[in-house]
Design an enzyme around this catalytic site. Structure first.
Site, PDB file in Angstrom:
ATOM      1  N   GLY A  13      -1.438  -4.691  -1.679  1.00  0.00           N
ATOM      2  CA  GLY A  13      -1.210  -3.250  -1.767  1.00  0.00           C
ATOM      3  C   GLY A  13       0.061  -2.922  -2.507  1.00  0.00           C
ATOM      4  N   ALA A  14       0.281  -3.622  -3.634  1.00  0.00           N
ATOM      5  CA  ALA A  14       1.570  -3.534  -4.339  1.00  0.00           C
ATOM      6  C   ALA A  14       1.617  -2.446  -5.405  1.00  0.00           C
ATOM      7  CB  ALA A  14       1.890  -4.886  -4.984  1.00  0.00           C
ATOM      8  N   SER A  15       0.599  -1.614  -5.480  1.00  0.00           N
ATOM      9  CA  SER A  15       0.528  -0.666  -6.602  1.00  0.00           C
ATOM     10  C   SER A  15       1.363   0.588  -6.388  1.00  0.00           C
ATOM     11  CB  SER A  15      -0.924  -0.262  -6.865  1.00  0.00           C
ATOM     12  OG  SER A  15      -1.455   0.429  -5.755  1.00  0.00           O
ATOM     13  N   ILE A  18       5.205   1.591  -0.302  1.00  0.00           N
ATOM     14  CA  ILE A  18       5.933   0.489   0.330  1.00  0.00           C
ATOM     15  C   ILE A  18       5.727  -0.810  -0.429  1.00  0.00           C
ATOM     16  CG2 ILE A  18       6.078  -0.935   2.417  1.00  0.00           C
ATOM     17  CD1 ILE A  18       5.279   1.615   4.010  1.00  0.00           C
ATOM     18  N   GLU A  44       1.202  -3.225 -13.273  1.00  0.00           N
ATOM     19  CA  GLU A  44       1.395  -3.664 -14.661  1.00  0.00           C
ATOM     20  C   GLU A  44       2.695  -3.094 -15.223  1.00  0.00           C
ATOM     21  OE1 GLU A  44       0.057  -5.771 -16.545  1.00  0.00           O
ATOM     22  OE2 GLU A  44      -1.945  -6.185 -15.784  1.00  0.00           O
ATOM     23  N   SER A 147       2.584  -0.589  11.809  1.00  0.00           N
ATOM     24  CA  SER A 147       2.871   0.833  11.978  1.00  0.00           C
ATOM     25  C   SER A 147       3.306   1.059  13.413  1.00  0.00           C
ATOM     26  CB  SER A 147       1.605   1.650  11.683  1.00  0.00           C
ATOM     27  OG  SER A 147       1.732   2.989  12.113  1.00  0.00           O
ATOM     28  N   TYR A 162      -7.914   4.459  13.288  1.00  0.00           N
ATOM     29  CA  TYR A 162      -6.812   3.810  12.562  1.00  0.00           C
ATOM     30  C   TYR A 162      -5.851   3.166  13.558  1.00  0.00           C
ATOM     31  CZ  TYR A 162      -2.333   3.491  10.108  1.00  0.00           C
ATOM     32  OH  TYR A 162      -1.126   3.054   9.602  1.00  0.00           O
ATOM     33  N   LYS A 166      -4.437  -0.850  14.021  1.00  0.00           N
ATOM     34  CA  LYS A 166      -3.034  -1.258  14.044  1.00  0.00           C
ATOM     35  C   LYS A 166      -2.658  -1.945  15.364  1.00  0.00           C
ATOM     36  CE  LYS A 166      -1.989  -0.184   9.891  1.00  0.00           C
ATOM     37  NZ  LYS A 166      -1.615  -1.250   8.944  1.00  0.00           N
ATOM     38  N   GLU A 198       7.240   8.529   3.717  1.00  0.00           N
ATOM     39  CA  GLU A 198       6.812   9.454   2.661  1.00  0.00           C
ATOM     40  C   GLU A 198       6.220   8.680   1.482  1.00  0.00           C
ATOM     41  OE1 GLU A 198       8.429  13.323   0.128  1.00  0.00           O
ATOM     42  OE2 GLU A 198       9.781  12.269   1.496  1.00  0.00           O
TER      43      GLU A 198
END
Length: 254
Positions: A13-15, A18, A44, A147, A162, A166, A198
């Site tokens: 989830g590096a796009s 966080i 990229e 979380s 959700y 978690k 945020e």
């Protein structure tokens, strides 16, 4: 962080948000970062920025939706080209506004959350551990970006499923810790549990207007706050295992 220089970190989830903040920081500390996401355009840009610097760090981009087993396995077939995985940061996660008993959403949304937040985390953890063992890495680190919803019940009915994913991550953190100890492994496991951050998360969970309401109501945590917690955990001496970091905005009510 000096001992991690030149070593390999996988960040899921590096796009954006966080994950992007963590990936940038690790690369700036000299690590070889593998950034994965279904949407790789932003990674990229980070890759071009970092790889043009002279600090020794780098970013490799691999498209991967962690909810799909075949994509996770394909990603781990490519990672050995870098030689190893020393750090696995399970950051990929999402939420749908999907009440349990009412509303128009249901199984599709519930399944998607469990596939990304739980099964994706499990697959990436297992495959990372496998590579660590194959390369005789006994000081690796697995970090779960969880979380505050993983340790307390949320009030909003749209977040209850959700919430369950978690809570599962918290249980898995302890299960992984126990398995590592049974194997007499020096690999460490940590969980970071932020409150409201945020990012684009709330807009995806609900809608843009709701997100703006949430983020303007209090001074929220920022992605860099979570990044700082990751650096703190990774910087701990080898005889210290930090299992849980809980953090929330000072104005957050629950």
């Amino acid at each position: 962080m000096d001992r991690w220089r030149g070593r390999v970190a996988l960040v899921t989830g590096a796009s954006a948000g966080i994950g992007a903040s963590i990936a940038r920081a690790l690369a700036e500390h000299g690590m070889k970062v593998v950034g994965c996401s279904p949407n790789t355009a932003n990674i990229e840009k980070l890759r071009e920025e970092i790889n043009n610097k002279t600090g020794g760090g780098s970013v490799t981009v691999i498209p991967c939706d962690v909810s799909k087993e075949e994509e996770v396995l394909a990603m781990f077939e490519k990672i050995p080209n870098l030689g190893r995985v020393d750090v696995c940061i399970n950051n990929a996660g999402l939420a749908h506004n999907a009440p349990i008993l009412t509303g128009d959403t249901g199984v599709k949304e519930w399944r998607h959350m469990f596939e990304v937040n739980v099964l994706g985390l499990l697959m990436c953890t297992k495959e990372s551990f496998k590579l660590m063992r194959e390369n005789n890495i006994d000081d690796g680190h697995i970090i779960l970006i969880n979380s505050m919803s993983g340790i307390r019940q949320v009030k909003d009915k749209g977040g209850h499923c959700y919430n369950a994913t978690k809570f599962a991550v918290t249980a898995l953190r302890e299960g992984i810790r126990n398995e590592l100890r049974e194997l007499n492994s020096g690999i460490r496991i940590s969980q970071i549990c932020p409150g409201i951050v945020e990012t684009e998360f709330a807009a995806h969970h609900y809608d843009k207007a709701h997100a703006e309401n949430v983020y303007s109501s209090i001074k929220c945590l920022q992605p860099d706050d979570i990044k700082d917690a990751v650096l703190y955990v990774l910087s701990a001496p080898l005889h210290v295992e930090i299992n849980d970091v809980m953090m929330r905005p000072t104005q957050q009510v629950y």
